[in-house]
Design an enzyme around this catalytic site. Structure first.
Site, PDB file in Angstrom:
ATOM      1  N   ASP A  82       9.164   3.055   0.317  1.00 23.67           N
ATOM      2  CA  ASP A  82       8.335   3.668   0.825  1.00 23.67           C
ATOM      3  C   ASP A  82       8.153   2.657   2.632  1.00 23.67           C
ATOM      4  OD1 ASP A  82       6.169   4.762   2.044  1.00 23.67           O
ATOM      5  OD2 ASP A  82       4.504   3.445   0.550  1.00 23.67           O
ATOM      6  N   LYS A 137       3.406   8.981   8.901  1.00 24.15           N
ATOM      7  CA  LYS A 137       3.287   8.632   9.944  1.00 24.15           C
ATOM      8  C   LYS A 137       3.933   9.281  11.272  1.00 24.15           C
ATOM      9  CE  LYS A 137       0.272   5.391   8.124  1.00 24.15           C
ATOM     10  NZ  LYS A 137       0.251   4.270   7.206  1.00 24.15           N
ATOM     11  N   TYR A 157       1.043  -1.275  -0.396  1.00 23.49           N
ATOM     12  CA  TYR A 157      -0.402   0.241  -0.291  1.00 23.49           C
ATOM     13  C   TYR A 157       0.801   1.103   0.166  1.00 23.49           C
ATOM     14  CZ  TYR A 157      -3.416   3.748   1.767  1.00 23.49           C
ATOM     15  OH  TYR A 157      -4.739   4.318   0.830  1.00 23.49           O
TER      16      TYR A 157
HETATM   17  C1  LIG Z   1       0.002   4.824   5.529  1.00 25.39           C
HETATM   18  C2  LIG Z   1       0.760   4.894   4.403  1.00 25.39           C
HETATM   19  C3  LIG Z   1       0.751   5.317   3.091  1.00 25.39           C
HETATM   20  C4  LIG Z   1      -0.561   6.226   3.142  1.00 25.39           C
HETATM   21  O1  LIG Z   1       0.027   7.718   3.290  1.00 25.39           O
HETATM   22  P1  LIG Z   1      -1.239   8.403   4.395  1.00 25.39           P
HETATM   23  O2  LIG Z   1      -0.709   9.511   5.519  1.00 25.39           O
HETATM   24  O3  LIG Z   1      -2.045   7.612   4.895  1.00 25.39           O
HETATM   25  O4  LIG Z   1      -1.557   9.189   2.924  1.00 25.39           O
HETATM   26  C5  LIG Z   1       1.666   4.746   2.373  1.00 25.39           C
HETATM   27  N1  LIG Z   1       2.279   4.246   2.484  1.00 25.39           N
HETATM   28  C6  LIG Z   1       2.251   3.088   3.752  1.00 25.39           C
HETATM   29  C7  LIG Z   1       3.654   1.730   3.571  1.00 25.39           C
HETATM   30  C8  LIG Z   1       1.603   3.385   4.746  1.00 25.39           C
HETATM   31  O5  LIG Z   1       1.148   2.802   5.632  1.00 25.39           O
END
Ligand SMILES: *Cc1c(COP(=O)(O)O)cnc(C)c1O
Length: 428
Positions: A237, A265, A142
């Site tokens: 990511d 985060k 994701y």
């Molecule tokens: C949470 C998450 C995202 C998206 O971040 P948002 O602040 O919700 O847009 C992208 N990549 C990873 C790995 C994530 O855990």
């Protein structure tokens, strides 16, 4: 009717599904969400006065737990100086320097407002730098909700069992190739066929949005080698893993240096912050240094920067990550023991304080194997745990987190109640 169910009724009239992010609606586990009145330490208290030991931790940002005094103070001090300038401030420079110090591969950094913006922008830079259009991602990975990433995606897409989203043009989705995580042969095959067209490989170094799945030792070194051989950029990511699985994120833990990294985060300490960064020659392509356009009215917001700085400074204390990892190890091994006692197949894992449990026979190496998990049993376990005061993510396919506010006593409380809840869940 509780206040939470009343609020949810009202919410459903004005917010799609009653929420502002899909998994919060509890659809995958049954029941309706509780509405939070306040939070402190490792506990959430809902509008009905019930409190829960929280393993969601705002889906990752709250590595210090809720309302940590140092972060609270930083936010209050920053707010007193005004909360948005539309002009640069020192905190942006300080946070960028701190990020680079913890993750040296981020030679330069650009702050944005979410993880989604970070991944979108990093891919734009990669496409501009390589003059190629295809990207490769992994099934269940994701990377936020931008069009090009909603192809075999994790998080709510996996939780709700959605097909790839309507509204994404086929022409855009067609630029995203997908193979299974941990499948070196499949990656080699893609590079053999499409290598010269591949701008970037984007990967969650540890999958965290389909539950927790660790990479096998050869996986990331192979990605690095193939990217180098084909002039493709490697994007880690680390929106979830950054400052979570080690002080310097997954790249430190795995010993692999990506070309670009995306953060979110923890870097914002629970306020809306994302970031992307990497090799200086690539980041100098970003406007106004270079031609790749990317901007943000609220980017580098002083309150958000202050929360990120205070959070990262707290995590720099001696033994911080060691203590978190030890508590997390105790929690997951306790869950594993409980599952064995109840004769429930379970596969647990963790890296640092990021952890997960699949109600399935392990090992789980990829998204397809994760889908064998007993979702109905998980739903019953979730509800029973909640009734006993433990808040697990409302999905069989999400990672969980331990914060520094979870004490050994909180872990013991959790294990006792998760064990009993598993008994309740098995009984039906
Ligand atoms: C949470 C998450 C995202 C998206 O971040 P948002 O602040 O919700 O847009 C992208 N990549 C990873 C790995 C994530 O855990």
């Amino acid at each position: 009717m509780t206040s939470s169910t009343e609020l949810f009724e009202r919410a459903r009239q004005v917010l799609p599904g009653g929420v502002n992010s899909p998994v919060r609606a509890f659809r995958a586990v049954g029941g309706t969400p509780f509405f939070v009145a306040r939070a402190a330490g490792c506990r959430l208290t809902d509008v009905d006065g019930r409190s829960y030991v929280d393993y969601v931790c705002a889906w990752g940002p709250l590595i210090l737990g809720h309302a940590h005094p140092a972060v609270l103070e930083a936010i209050q001090v920053a707010a007193g100086r005004g909360w948005s300038y539309g002009a640069p401030c020192e905190a942006e420079v300080q946070l960028a320097e701190l990020v680079r110090c913890r993750m040296p591969s981020l030679e330069m950094v650009r702050f944005v407002n979410s993880g989604t913006e970070a991944t979108m922008s990093a891919v734009r830079v990669a496409r501009a730098a390589t003059k190629r259009e295809l990207i490769l991602k992994f099934a269940g990975g994701y990377h936020g909700h931008a069009d090009g990433f909603l192809v075999q995606a994790g998080s709510g897409v996996a939780t709700l069992g959605l097909p790839d989203s309507p509204g994404v043009p086929a022409a855009v989705a067609g630029l995203t190739l997908t193979v299974p995580f941990n499948d070196v042969a499949a990656v080699e095959d893609v590079f053999r066929r499409r290598g010269p067209e591949l701008a970037a490989v984007i990967v969650e170094p540890y999958l965290g949005n389909v539950g927790f799945i660790a990479p096998e030792p050869e996986f990331h070194p192979t990605l690095r080698r193939l990217c180098d051989a084909h002039g493709t950029l490697l994007i880690f990511d680390e929106v979830m893993t950054g400052f979570r699985v080690a002080p310097g994120g997954a790249q430190e833990r795995l010993g692999v240096r990506p070309d670009l990294t995306t953060l979110g985060k923890i870097v914002g300490g629970g306020l809306p912050v994302g970031a992307y960064g990497g090799r200086a020659d690539l980041m100098r392509l970003v406007a106004p240094a270079g031609p790749v356009y990317q901007a943000g009215t609220l980017a580098g917001n002083p309150i958000a920067m202050a929360a990120g700085l205070a959070t990262l400074r707290e995590t720099a204390r001696a033994g911080f990550y060691e203590t978190l990892e030890r508590r997390t190890a105790r929690l997951v091994s306790g869950i594993s023991d409980a599952a064995r006692r109840h004769r429930v197949p379970a596969s647990v894992g963790h890296a640092g304080s990021m952890w997960g449990v699949f109600l399935a026979t392990g090992p789980i190496r990829n998204y397809a194997q994760a889908q064998a998990a007993d979702v109905a049993l998980f739903g019953r376990w979730h509800r029973a745990a909640l009734a006993r005061g433990v808040f697990l993510a409302p999905s069989a396919f999400e990672a969980a987190f331990v914060s520094s506010a979870h004490t050994d006593a909180d872990i013991a409380f959790t294990l006792e109640h998760l064990d009993a809840a598993l008994g309740d869940a098995r009984a039906g």
